[in-house]
Design an enzyme around this catalytic site. Structure first.
Site, PDB file in Angstrom:
ATOM      1  N   ASP A 103       0.856  -1.189   0.000  1.00  0.00           N
ATOM      2  CA  ASP A 103       0.000   0.000   0.000  1.00  0.00           C
ATOM      3  C   ASP A 103       0.894   1.243   0.000  1.00  0.00           C
ATOM      4  O   ASP A 103       1.979   1.221   0.575  1.00  0.00           O
ATOM      5  CB  ASP A 103      -0.954   0.036   1.217  1.00  0.00           C
ATOM      6  CG  ASP A 103      -0.242  -0.087   2.559  1.00  0.00           C
ATOM      7  OD1 ASP A 103      -0.551   0.696   3.478  1.00  0.00           O
ATOM      8  OD2 ASP A 103       0.631  -0.980   2.690  1.00  0.00           O
ATOM      9  N   ASP A 134       8.965   3.829  -1.331  1.00  0.00           N
ATOM     10  CA  ASP A 134       8.267   3.386  -0.125  1.00  0.00           C
ATOM     11  C   ASP A 134       7.034   2.583  -0.513  1.00  0.00           C
ATOM     12  O   ASP A 134       5.931   3.118  -0.513  1.00  0.00           O
ATOM     13  CB  ASP A 134       7.879   4.625   0.718  1.00  0.00           C
ATOM     14  CG  ASP A 134       7.202   4.312   2.034  1.00  0.00           C
ATOM     15  OD1 ASP A 134       6.597   5.222   2.617  1.00  0.00           O
ATOM     16  OD2 ASP A 134       7.275   3.141   2.475  1.00  0.00           O
ATOM     17  N   GLU A 168       0.111  -1.166   5.819  1.00  0.00           N
ATOM     18  CA  GLU A 168       1.232  -0.754   6.668  1.00  0.00           C
ATOM     19  C   GLU A 168       1.138   0.717   6.995  1.00  0.00           C
ATOM     20  O   GLU A 168       1.381   1.132   8.127  1.00  0.00           O
ATOM     21  CB  GLU A 168       2.567  -1.052   5.962  1.00  0.00           C
ATOM     22  CG  GLU A 168       3.800  -0.798   6.848  1.00  0.00           C
ATOM     23  CD  GLU A 168       4.236   0.673   6.890  1.00  0.00           C
ATOM     24  OE1 GLU A 168       3.908   1.427   5.945  1.00  0.00           O
ATOM     25  OE2 GLU A 168       4.895   1.064   7.872  1.00  0.00           O
ATOM     26  N   GLU A 169       0.761   1.497   5.975  1.00  0.00           N
ATOM     27  CA  GLU A 169       0.740   2.956   6.166  1.00  0.00           C
ATOM     28  C   GLU A 169      -0.287   3.395   7.202  1.00  0.00           C
ATOM     29  O   GLU A 169      -0.253   4.520   7.685  1.00  0.00           O
ATOM     30  CB  GLU A 169       0.472   3.659   4.829  1.00  0.00           C
ATOM     31  CG  GLU A 169       1.577   3.477   3.792  1.00  0.00           C
ATOM     32  CD  GLU A 169       2.885   4.198   4.155  1.00  0.00           C
ATOM     33  OE1 GLU A 169       2.967   4.812   5.240  1.00  0.00           O
ATOM     34  OE2 GLU A 169       3.834   4.115   3.360  1.00  0.00           O
ATOM     35  N   GLU A 192      12.215  -1.332   3.912  1.00  0.00           N
ATOM     36  CA  GLU A 192      11.686   0.028   3.875  1.00  0.00           C
ATOM     37  C   GLU A 192      12.820   0.956   3.419  1.00  0.00           C
ATOM     38  O   GLU A 192      13.976   0.562   3.447  1.00  0.00           O
ATOM     39  CB  GLU A 192      11.202   0.438   5.276  1.00  0.00           C
ATOM     40  CG  GLU A 192       9.939  -0.264   5.753  1.00  0.00           C
ATOM     41  CD  GLU A 192       8.635   0.444   5.330  1.00  0.00           C
ATOM     42  OE1 GLU A 192       8.688   1.336   4.458  1.00  0.00           O
ATOM     43  OE2 GLU A 192       7.579   0.083   5.876  1.00  0.00           O
TER      44      GLU A 192
END
Lengths: 427, 427
Positions: A103, A134, A168-169, A192
């Site tokens: 995501d 990212d 994740e975000e 990351e």
């Protein structure tokens, strides 16, 4: 080892164009929250074509939704599946999770981008687009580490578990779901965007919302009211003071080079309804860093205390205290020993591949690493090829050479960590 | 005169219940911007039943929309008609406009109201609801001044022009439309909520929007960015400093009693998109007071200069200056001589009715008075029964006794100003 390095490097050079095209395809796929289905299906296909045991599922269920570490603005994830592909080892070796999120955050102010935010454009060795750094570039490094070893006919002893997660975000629900589904390993790597620094310690973070009260009045007689906008200035300053105190007392050498190791960022402000009226309510939303090893509850208590102290400088805050709410995204801090065996391997391979010593730091932001370390007994180290400064930024990009450098290091790390069972040199 | 006062007072007492019920009906009608049709039709009916020449129309047309003083967030006013009712005089007398707006501001934060914001509830001699004070109570005083004289069989020499306009809260387009339609008079009264103080001078005001720039970055490495929220603190402080300078230099004795005679109110703040990101843009919206007799262009220049000076305290503002935009609502300041004949009449009748001397001040907020004075050659004085402090406020209310006191004063002022042609004492 030198032999492996040469073989791996040559194979990566052969595969470079095809791999670059794949990354471009990934970046062009605008997989913002809720829109991850097509890219995940495509990744599942890729993993299947590599002979991995593929698990593609939409997370759901009480165990997940009521878990204390479950954080997401939503509870239904249709359209946002997780993907895990397992490259089974021969046995009797250490396993490794390669975890990455698919995501991406919103593009933001389009006017600040030189091209379409999902262009995938390549220029001067950089690939542009939201998610390039990212962290789709890092995810490609993980994938290449596996595929290059397969092409070299390698069979490892330990399992390699490739994870492409969502959410994740927003706080890690995707990785949490993999943990509840049973995936764990002897260690994990999360590429990351670290500019290839190695982060054995990762900052946690928590989202907060502050409600600052005022008293309404007509703007022409504004002295009859109390401006929540003016009061929020004092609140912002108090938060800045708290941040300074929390950072001044840090003594972890890993943080030495960072200007503000554990920041408190106020990211959103919104208040007032009418230019001719005194604002009676202002909301501030932000993100508070939690130091590796710090308890999240202790950090929360410090914020509450700082807000309470406002009443000492301004009696308005005794009458109308600032309301504090912890909501939304939260990342658990993580911590792996600096001389952990996987750390030593990474150091060795980084030097072998780049000729330089790796830089070790504590991460400036939250990742899913803390969840793996805390909940799955899977020590997680964060290291990846992305450019930290452009994550979440306009004109996000990644340096393609770094993607392949990272893939090389990861492939060598897999060999050392998981161990080689056999190698079939027939191509 | 004593005779008129007694007759008028007795008639108002007879009509008190019916008039109170009418005000309650008006207040319960939530005539926010765009929703004025039903109340205006009802008022038109009332005026027609009183034998006035009624003009009910929706304003439109190039002359209006392109007028330099036209200000409104919209250009189509369907559903928001103006109403004017003319009580023709016999001739050879001074005419008077009784101007009032029927649009009300939004209710605001419902939680701060004890009852429904449009309850019309009467308790302890007060009538509650948005618009009661600003300014339907005053409009009723104007209407009663006419109706009580009619019931006493009075025929005036000069015309009385009752105006119920829209769009006052947004900048005066309704009153502007009446001026372009040809309505003017020898003077005007506007019963905005002044606590029955008399305002021969009215503050102007202008809406402004400031855009404060920052530079985006990830919240965990916030020092890579520039927070527009932090920068907006400096902007708010600079505005406060400008306000202080502008008010320190005022020497009009009418302003002596006001803490901040010509305020600059910042009413709305909005910026940033994501708690985990550094905000790159904050917008501030507010209202700047313009002193009676001050040129609006001069006030604008002072704001621009204050923002420019920010670059001296913070180089960021040289790199990314604050953008200034004048938009939306604007009220022209107004000024009538303190010894204008209508002022003298008001003083006289105020003392006769209340036994006290009237307080004279300059108004703390903009009204449509400036438009009438500047564009229609109609000197406008602002005086009305509403409670200034609760205009635009939760739990807005009006003291019913004040409505009838004001009606009495207005009726007596009509007699003196317009002159009596004849009186028919048959009821």
């Amino acid at each position: 080892m030198a032999n492996w390095q040469t073989l791996i490097r040559e194979q990566l050079e052969k595969d470079r164009d095809e791999a670059t095209a794949l990354l471009q395809e990934w970046v062009k796929n605008a997989s913002v929250q809720g829109e991850e289905e097509s890219i995940q299906e495509s990744i599942a296909k890729t993993l299947a074509s590599m002979g991995l045991d593929v698990d593609l599922w939409v997370m759901e269920g009480e165990e997940l939704l009521s878990h204390p570490y479950f954080v997401s603005p939503r509870t239904v994830f249709t359209g946002s599946p997780n993907v895990v592909g397992v490259w089974k080892g021969a046995g009797e070796g250490r396993s490794l999770i390669l975890n990455g999120h698919v995501d991406v955050v919103p593009a933001g102010d389009r006017a600040q981008w030189s091209d379409d935010p999902f262009s995938g454009k390549i220029e001067d060795g950089k690939l542009y687009g939201r998610g390039a750094t990212d962290m789709k570039g890092g995810n490609l490094s993980s994938l290449l580490a596996i595929s290059v070893l397969q092409k070299l006919g390698v069979k490892l002893k330990g399992d390699v578990i490739f994870q492409s997660v969502v959410e994740e975000e927003s706080g890690g629900a995707g990785t949490l779901a993999t943990i509840l589904r049973g995936y764990k390993a002897d260690a994990a790597l999360i590429p990351e965007p670290t500019n290839m620094k190695i982060f054995p310690k990762q900052q946690g973070s928590m989202w907060f919302r502050l409600s600052v009260k005022g008293r309404s009045a007509h703007g022409g007689t504004r002295y009859e009211g109390v401006s929540a906008i003016e009061k929020s200035l004092a609140v912002v300053q108090a938060i800045g003071q708290l941040e300074k105190e929390r950072n001044d007392r840090l003594d972890d050498p890993l943080y030495e080079k960072l200007p503000i190791p554990i920041p408190i960022n106020i990211g959103v402000i919104e208040g007032g309804k009418w230019p001719s009226s005194v604002a009676d309510l202002v909301k501030l939303e932000g993100r508070m860093g939690v130091a590796p090893g710090e308890k999240m509850e202790d950090a929360k208590a410090e914020m509450a205390a700082a807000l309470k102290r406002l009443a000492e400088v301004d009696p308005w805050f005794a009458e109308q205290p600032v309301e504090l709410e912890w909501y939304g995204a939260r990342w658990v801090p993580g911590s792996v020993a600096e001389d952990h065996p996987l750390m030593n391997i990474l150091h060795r391979q980084f030097e072998a591949v780049t000729g330089k010593r790796a830089v070790v730091e504590a991460s400036p932001w939250g990742t899913d690493g803390g969840l793996l370390t805390a909940l799955a007994d899977t020590p997680a180290i964060v290291v990846g090829p992305g450019v930290t400064q452009v994550a979440h930024y306009p004109n996000e990009h990644i340096v393609l050479d770094d993607v392949f450098t990272c893939a090389e290091i990861f492939a060598l790390a897999l060999i050392e960590w998981c161990g080689v069972a056999e190698q079939n040199t027939q191509n």
